[in-house]
Design an enzyme around this catalytic site. Structure first.
Site, short mmCIF file in Angstrom:
data_model
loop_
_atom_site.label_atom_id
_atom_site.label_comp_id
_atom_site.label_asym_id
_atom_site.label_seq_id
_atom_site.Cartn_x
_atom_site.Cartn_y
_atom_site.Cartn_z
N CYS A 127 139.91 11.98 -48.12
CA CYS A 127 139.51 12.72 -49.33
C CYS A 127 138.03 13.06 -49.23
O CYS A 127 137.24 12.29 -48.70
CB CYS A 127 139.76 11.85 -50.56
SG CYS A 127 139.41 12.71 -52.12
N CYS A 175 146.16 2.92 -52.83
CA CYS A 175 146.21 3.77 -51.64
C CYS A 175 144.88 3.90 -50.92
O CYS A 175 143.83 3.90 -51.51
CB CYS A 175 146.75 5.14 -52.01
SG CYS A 175 148.53 5.17 -51.84
N CYS A 192 134.50 9.02 -54.18
CA CYS A 192 134.33 8.06 -55.28
C CYS A 192 133.99 6.69 -54.68
O CYS A 192 134.62 6.27 -53.71
CB CYS A 192 135.61 7.97 -56.11
SG CYS A 192 136.12 9.58 -56.77
N GLU A 235 149.44 7.08 -46.46
CA GLU A 235 150.13 5.99 -47.13
C GLU A 235 150.95 6.47 -48.32
O GLU A 235 150.60 7.44 -48.99
CB GLU A 235 149.09 5.01 -47.68
CG GLU A 235 148.22 4.42 -46.62
CD GLU A 235 147.20 3.44 -47.19
OE1 GLU A 235 146.24 3.15 -46.48
OE2 GLU A 235 147.36 3.00 -48.33
N CYS A 260 136.69 3.75 -54.23
CA CYS A 260 137.99 4.10 -53.64
C CYS A 260 138.00 3.95 -52.12
O CYS A 260 137.11 4.44 -51.43
CB CYS A 260 138.31 5.55 -54.02
SG CYS A 260 139.79 6.20 -53.23
N1 SAH Z 1 142.30 11.96 -56.08
C1 SAH Z 1 143.11 11.78 -57.23
C2 SAH Z 1 144.41 11.08 -56.96
C3 SAH Z 1 144.37 9.95 -55.99
S1 SAH Z 1 143.50 8.52 -56.49
C4 SAH Z 1 142.32 11.07 -58.32
O1 SAH Z 1 141.24 10.60 -58.04
O2 SAH Z 1 142.80 11.04 -59.45
C5 SAH Z 1 144.65 7.79 -57.63
C6 SAH Z 1 144.04 6.93 -58.70
O3 SAH Z 1 143.58 5.69 -58.14
C7 SAH Z 1 142.84 7.56 -59.38
O4 SAH Z 1 142.93 7.38 -60.77
C8 SAH Z 1 141.71 6.79 -58.78
O5 SAH Z 1 140.57 6.87 -59.59
C9 SAH Z 1 142.31 5.42 -58.68
N2 SAH Z 1 141.61 4.48 -57.81
C10 SAH Z 1 141.02 4.70 -56.63
N3 SAH Z 1 140.48 3.58 -56.15
C11 SAH Z 1 140.74 2.61 -57.04
C12 SAH Z 1 140.44 1.23 -57.11
N4 SAH Z 1 139.75 0.60 -56.16
N5 SAH Z 1 140.87 0.53 -58.20
C13 SAH Z 1 141.58 1.16 -59.18
N6 SAH Z 1 141.89 2.45 -59.17
C14 SAH Z 1 141.47 3.18 -58.12
FE1 SF4 Z 2 139.47 10.99 -53.66
FE2 SF4 Z 2 139.73 8.39 -54.10
FE3 SF4 Z 2 138.13 9.83 -55.64
FE4 SF4 Z 2 140.79 10.16 -55.82
S1 SF4 Z 2 139.65 8.33 -56.32
S2 SF4 Z 2 139.21 11.76 -55.72
S3 SF4 Z 2 141.37 9.82 -53.68
S4 SF4 Z 2 137.85 9.47 -53.45
#
Ligand code: SAH
Ligand code: SF4
Length: 342
Positions: free
Chosen positions: A110, A331, A114, A90, A117
């Site tokens: 990934c 994303c 987390c 995406e 996410c």
């Molecule tokens: N893996 C990297 C970059 C991709 S995620 C990282 O974790 O930084 C991009 C951002 O979106 C990160 O700050 C992540 O913590 C945030 N993110 C992921 N899921 C989310 C959610 N449900 N609500 C708000 N932010 C989110």
């Molecule tokens: Fe991976 Fe999502 Fe955690 Fe970023 S926020 S490191 S994309 S699992």
């Protein structure tokens, strides 16, 4: 087969000359690739024997539009792209007063897991090549007939878990004869892979490092971000201080506010203590609700109380506007809908 769009110009030139073709052809091929051609046959000024050589030894990475959603509220556009091997990723294009910004993916899925996410929930398939990261930008530019001026590596995947390809992408995208998007217009977001932050600092790129912090202490952070068990907060903040010392670039911290998890006054006070003396900015984001996580965004009053504490302590912070809320713009959500049907 050689991934031709991931090559630096001198690498392309070497392949061309090593195989007996004149040097100037490399520049012609390079220019076609920058235009976003998806097949060698489109390279009209290249002789047939060279086209045949390229078609037999190289391939061009593509990002084909599988789905496209346009937000009714703010014109944010979200793409689901299909790659050469059928994997889905995406990207999101956002329109700001200063131009267009794209959020690109760096991996299919990934590994970091987390808990808030959508990408983390769907597991990991593979890393993207440099050309596949570039292809997202070109495909969006061509589709919307725009020029993108800013890039955020905040889509699916952890950029520092795909270090070499991401470095290659950064060098290619900022190349004057490439898309020519300068490092100052690029933000790289990481969940905090500490050794790779040190490694990135050595490149002294003028990009913005954005660190997904989301909690002010190890107990809270480890609950939502498993990476914290490997690289705890003290090590992460130390790496951020080193990053600033080496690059002179202010760090940006992401903090997704989750109701009842990380949004208490005590969390705000701890956060202010943790970041004391570090040249940084905190972006507070009300967490996006992802199905199956059970998390809700913090109430507006909580967000305001939290930011007040940060401000009082002199920690620069803003609550970020969420764009594309009607199109699952965070994303990982669209791919998850398509692939996992959740
Ligand atoms: N893996 C990297 C970059 C991709 S995620 C990282 O974790 O930084 C991009 C951002 O979106 C990160 O700050 C992540 O913590 C945030 N993110 C992921 N899921 C989310 C959610 N449900 N609500 C708000 N932010 C989110
Ligand atoms: Fe991976 Fe999502 Fe955690 Fe970023 S926020 S490191 S994309 S699992």
């Amino acid at each position: 087969m050689i991934d031709i769009k991931s090559l630096y110009f001198d690498e392309l030139e070497k392949i061309i000359t090593d195989n007996g073709f004149p040097k100037f052809r490399a520049k012609q091929i390079w220019d076609w690739l920058q235009k976003g051609v998806t097949s060698f046959d489109e390279m009209r000024n290249i002789p047939k024997n060279l086209i045949d050589f390229l078609a037999g030894s190289c391939y061009i990475s593509v990002a084909n539009i599988e789905k496209k959603l346009v937000s009714r509220y703010d014109k944010t556009v979200k793409y689901l792209f299909c790659l050469n091997d059928g994997e889905y990723i995406e990207s999101v294009v956002m329109s700001y007063h200063h131009g267009y910004s794209i959020c690109v993916s760096t991996q299919v899925g990934c590994k970091m897991g987390c808990t808030f996410c959508a990408t983390g929930k769907s597991g990991f398939s593979r890393s993207l090549t440099a050309s596949e990261i570039l292809a997202q930008i070109e495909a969006a530019q061509n589709d919307l007939n725009i020029r993108i001026s800013n890039i955020v590596l905040m889509g699916m995947g952890e950029p520092l878990d795909n270090f070499d390809n991401v470095i290659r992408f950064l060098k290619l995208v900022s190349d004057e004869s490439g898309l020519n998007i300068g490092m100052r217009h690029i933000t790289l977001s990481t969940c905090g892979i500490v050794p790779k932050i040190y490694e990135l600092a050595e490149y002294k790129f003028a990009l913005t490092l954005s660190v997904s912090l989301h909690a002010p202490d190890n107990a809270t952070r480890s609950k939502t971000m498993p990476v914290n068990n490997r690289y705890p907060i003290e090590q992460l903040i130390k790496a951020c201080r080193d990053y600033f010392d080496k690059t002179g670039r202010r760090i940006s911290f992401e903090y997704a506010m989750i109701d009842g998890v990380n949004d208490t006054d005590e969390c705000a006070e701890k956060l202010a203590m943790l970041l004391k003396g570090l040249n940084c900015h905190v972006n507070l984001i009300p967490v996006n609700t992802v199905s199956g996580t059970g998390y809700q965004k913090s109430k507006t009053e909580r967000q305001q109380a939290f930011i007040k504490i940060l401000e009082k302590s002199g920690t620069p912070a803003t609550v970020r506007r969420t764009l594309g809320s009607d199109i699952n713009a965070s994303c990982g959500q669209l791919r998850r809908k398509t692939v996992d049907n959740t």
